[in-house]
Design an enzyme around this catalytic site. Sequence first.
Site, PDB file in Angstrom:
ATOM      1  CG  HIS A   1      -1.909   1.049   1.282  1.00  0.00           C
ATOM      2  ND1 HIS A   1      -1.601   2.336   1.683  1.00  0.00           N
ATOM      3  CD2 HIS A   1      -3.224   1.048   0.957  1.00  0.00           C
ATOM      4  CE1 HIS A   1      -2.696   3.074   1.585  1.00  0.00           C
ATOM      5  NE2 HIS A   1      -3.684   2.328   1.148  1.00  0.00           N
TER       6      HIS A   1
ATOM      7  CG  ASP B   1      -8.564   3.239  -0.161  1.00  0.00           C
ATOM      8  OD1 ASP B   1      -8.232   2.676   0.897  1.00  0.00           O
ATOM      9  OD2 ASP B   1      -7.900   4.155  -0.688  1.00  0.00           O
TER      10      ASP B   1
HETATM   11  C1  1WB Z   1      -5.493   6.310   0.981  1.00  0.00           C
HETATM   12  C2  1WB Z   1      -6.106   7.552   1.013  1.00  0.00           C
HETATM   13  C3  1WB Z   1      -4.911   5.803   2.119  1.00  0.00           C
HETATM   14  C4  1WB Z   1      -6.102   8.282   2.187  1.00  0.00           C
HETATM   15  C5  1WB Z   1      -4.901   6.525   3.286  1.00  0.00           C
HETATM   16  O1  1WB Z   1      -4.285   6.001   4.353  1.00  0.00           O
HETATM   17  C6  1WB Z   1      -5.482   7.790   3.324  1.00  0.00           C
HETATM   18  C7  1WB Z   1      -5.455   5.558  -0.276  1.00  0.00           C
HETATM   19  C8  1WB Z   1      -3.995   6.820   5.453  1.00  0.00           C
HETATM   20  O2  1WB Z   1      -5.718   6.153  -1.337  1.00  0.00           O
HETATM   21  O3  1WB Z   1      -5.156   4.357  -0.273  1.00  0.00           O
HETATM   22  C9  1WB Z   1      -6.720   9.616   2.224  1.00  0.00           C
HETATM   23  O4  1WB Z   1      -6.656  10.268   3.260  1.00  0.00           O
HETATM   24  O5  1WB Z   1      -7.312   9.999   1.201  1.00  0.00           O
HETATM   25 MN    MN Z   2      -5.842   2.727   0.819  1.00  0.00          MN
END
Ligand code: 1WB
Ligand code: MN
Length: 333
Positions: free
Chosen positions: A172, A295
């Site tokens: 990720h 997500d």
């Molecule tokens: C994602 C997007 C992941 C956000 C995150 O983990 C946060 C993603 C903290 O796109 O996988 C976000 O805040 O948009």
């Molecule tokens: Mn994500």
Amino acid sequence: MRLIATEEACSFPEVVEALTAHTKTNDTSLDMLLVKSIYGEANVKSGFAPRLMDFDGERLTTMDENGVDVHVLSLTAPGVQMFDADKGTALAELANDKLAAVKKKNPRRFAALGTFAPQDPKRAAREIERCKTLGMNGLVINSHTNDLYYDDQRFWPMFEAAEAMDLAIYIHPRAPSKQIASAYADYGMDSAMWGYGIETSTNAVRMIMGGVFDRFPKLKIVLGHMGEGIPFWLWRIDFMSANARGREHLPPMKLKPSEYFRRNFAITTSGVEDHLALDYSVKKLGPENVMWAIDYPYQPTVPAVQFIKTAPLPEDVKAMVAGENAARIFHID
Ligand code: 1WB
Ligand code: MN
């Protein structure tokens, strides 16, 4: 058609507390922008944090209302990778125990990706083995660790363990590493808008070019966000790596970069609800290599479900993307 969502974020109070404490340190990594916005003292009681820790309220209601059969849960970015090795390792173990309990309580609706702390690759390898005994469906980490990438052989014990345990590793995103951070520090470019994808695709291409998949031919890596742009680049990566004029330092590789990508990677649709990109990726990588994701809670469920239900794919291919591929890759009954 079974709907298995493959990049569904979660967390636990101890990890949330540790990240809130971390927002008060003088860590200068680019992740601090996003981490402060979610876990800063002023924000942590509202917004994403409560929804990340919910497993029987809004999360399940939203799944039920939209016909989502399974969330494949993973500890959300940046995981335990901003902490020192001891703290990261301990928190990974704790999160895995809690996540295994969540899955055990509701095994029809939840699958789980275990995590580990690459800060200490040897202990990470042991935790990967423990993840198998906990019944984890796969593993998750968040791109770089202490600004290092996974072509670096000090990390390879992790890949040896994951390959031996037959657990796919979902890489990720997190924010770009220190080497490249300054170019992404403005305009929100550290985030999922751009920096996340650049960081993670760079890591994946380094792994391919660095020989990880010659050493671990059965290792499976999963990338979100429609493969972090890599499907679109494959032709050019193949051409330019084969024609690297006079650059003898390029390593000898058994396969073309695109051949490793098709053999050793699968991608998910998380956060890219674009039918053209989906159609292209399915054709470019093969229908067996693309998995649907929402997500949650960062992206809304309704349009993600609409996206897969209305996808202009043959029905058998759509069923593969919606859930069958995830069931195979993540060993879901
Ligand atoms: C994602 C997007 C992941 C956000 C995150 O983990 C946060 C993603 C903290 O796109 O996988 C976000 O805040 O948009
Ligand atoms: Mn994500």
